[in-house]
Design an enzyme around this catalytic site. Structure first.
Site, mmCIF file in Angstrom:
data_model
loop_
_atom_site.group_PDB
_atom_site.id
_atom_site.type_symbol
_atom_site.label_atom_id
_atom_site.label_comp_id
_atom_site.label_asym_id
_atom_site.label_seq_id
_atom_site.Cartn_x
_atom_site.Cartn_y
_atom_site.Cartn_z
ATOM 1 N N GLU A 15 20.967 -1.543 38.284
ATOM 2 C CA GLU A 15 20.952 -1.133 39.536
ATOM 3 C C GLU A 15 22.149 -0.168 40.018
ATOM 4 O O GLU A 15 21.852 0.912 40.917
ATOM 5 C CB GLU A 15 20.631 -2.160 40.957
ATOM 6 C CG GLU A 15 19.529 -3.073 40.543
ATOM 7 C CD GLU A 15 19.526 -4.255 41.425
ATOM 8 O OE1 GLU A 15 18.443 -4.533 41.989
ATOM 9 O OE2 GLU A 15 20.657 -4.627 41.679
ATOM 10 N N ASP A 222 8.246 -4.459 41.362
ATOM 11 C CA ASP A 222 7.054 -5.179 40.883
ATOM 12 C C ASP A 222 6.576 -5.739 42.199
ATOM 13 O O ASP A 222 6.983 -5.455 43.001
ATOM 14 C CB ASP A 222 7.775 -6.646 39.937
ATOM 15 C CG ASP A 222 8.740 -7.305 41.031
ATOM 16 O OD1 ASP A 222 9.705 -6.988 40.742
ATOM 17 O OD2 ASP A 222 8.213 -8.091 41.642
HETATM 18 N N1 ADE Z 1 13.878 -8.407 43.048
HETATM 19 C C1 ADE Z 1 12.871 -7.699 42.478
HETATM 20 N N2 ADE Z 1 11.692 -8.252 42.334
HETATM 21 C C2 ADE Z 1 11.672 -9.442 42.968
HETATM 22 C C3 ADE Z 1 10.675 -10.341 43.339
HETATM 23 N N3 ADE Z 1 9.631 -10.581 42.805
HETATM 24 N N4 ADE Z 1 11.186 -11.450 44.188
HETATM 25 C C4 ADE Z 1 12.509 -11.701 44.407
HETATM 26 N N5 ADE Z 1 13.516 -10.618 44.333
HETATM 27 C C5 ADE Z 1 13.114 -9.498 43.546
#
Ligand code: ADE
Length: 256
Positions: A15, A222
């Site tokens: 990041e 995601d």
């Molecule tokens: N950061 C990136 N994806 C995430 C997720 N699915 N749950 C919690 N933090 C995240």
């Protein structure tokens, strides 16, 4: 212009990668096992740091940033899981409200969220969310009005062409990686939140305690469902590039 540096925070190396490469770096310092990298980014004094994952790591680093480096503001940049079904991988969310969704009371098998630090029973009087100052959000909206986010690789969009969106809204923070469609739908219904991550509201809580402004920028890596761990691994680096583009525009607003 403030003479105080900006705390430029991410959870993991993927990041900060885009920003680290552009930082005119000074002498790094290590505190509590964490490396703090002061420097100048686009002429703005900043301290770049990776917190590690989760709320406690984030709060620890946010505290060191203000106590040891005297930061005047915080800018968190990183990725998040999408909760709003209209969001796709590569979209970028700016938090207007940040909620610690895992703080509260378990009643009847369900978590009733309360504001962190509030007695977690009885009337819920204190607002759940941490909010950045409205004038800062206004400046952020103006600074980002004409920003075109980088396109994501075809694998991230299911091969369909998609122009990444920039959204302002609610973001949830908690000490769990969300990989469950059912919980995703429930959290979206309960909070109307756009995205979920694991550090932002902890930084906001520390920032509020010290009276420092903050912004949290999160690119969707995601969709917080069954495939989220795989998507996170595949798309975090590309998604973080979008968040870094946003950070570049926001730095001057926070340096004021
Ligand atoms: N950061 C990136 N994806 C995430 C997720 N699915 N749950 C919690 N933090 C995240």
């Amino acid at each position: 212009m403030t003479t105080r540096p900006i705390g430029l925070i991410s959870a993991i190396a993927e990041e900060t990668a885009m920003l680290r490469g552009r930082l005119n770096a000074g002498a790094a310092e290590t505190h509590a096992g964490v490396r703090f990298q002061p420097g100048r980014l686009d002429g703005v004094e900043a301290v770049l740091v990776e917190t590690g994952i989760g709320k406690v790591n984030a709060a620890l680093v946010a505290t060191v940033l203000v106590e040891r480096f005297g930061v005047g503001a915080y800018l968190f940049t990183g990725v998040a899981g999408g909760l709003d079904p209209n969001l796709g991988v590569g979209d970028v969310v700016i938090a207007e409200r940040l909620i610690q969704h895992d703080y509260g009371a378990i009643v009847g098998g369900r978590l009733e969220p309360y504001r962190p630090g509030a007695l977690p029973f009885g009337a819920r009087r204190a607002p759940l969310a941490f909010t950045p100052p409205e004038p800062l959000l206004e400046e952020a909206r103006a600074a980002l009005a004409d920003l075109a986010l980088p396109e994501m690789p075809a694998a991230a969009t299911g091969a369909a062409p998609r122009k990444p969106q920039l959204r302002f809204g609610t973001v949830l923070t908690g000490d769990q990686f969300l990989a469950c469609e059912e919980t995703r739908a429930r959290l979206f219904a309960e909070h109307g939140a756009l995205a979920i991550e694991m550090e932002g509201a902890a930084v906001a809580q520390v920032a509020e305690a010290y009276g420092r402004p903050w912004l949290v920028v999160r690119a969707i890596s995601d969709l917080a469902g069954r495939e989220s761990a795989r998507d996170f691994t595949a798309f975090t680096a590309a998604a973080a590039a979008g968040a870094a583009a946003v950070v570049t525009r926001l730095l001057p607003a926070l340096a004021r």
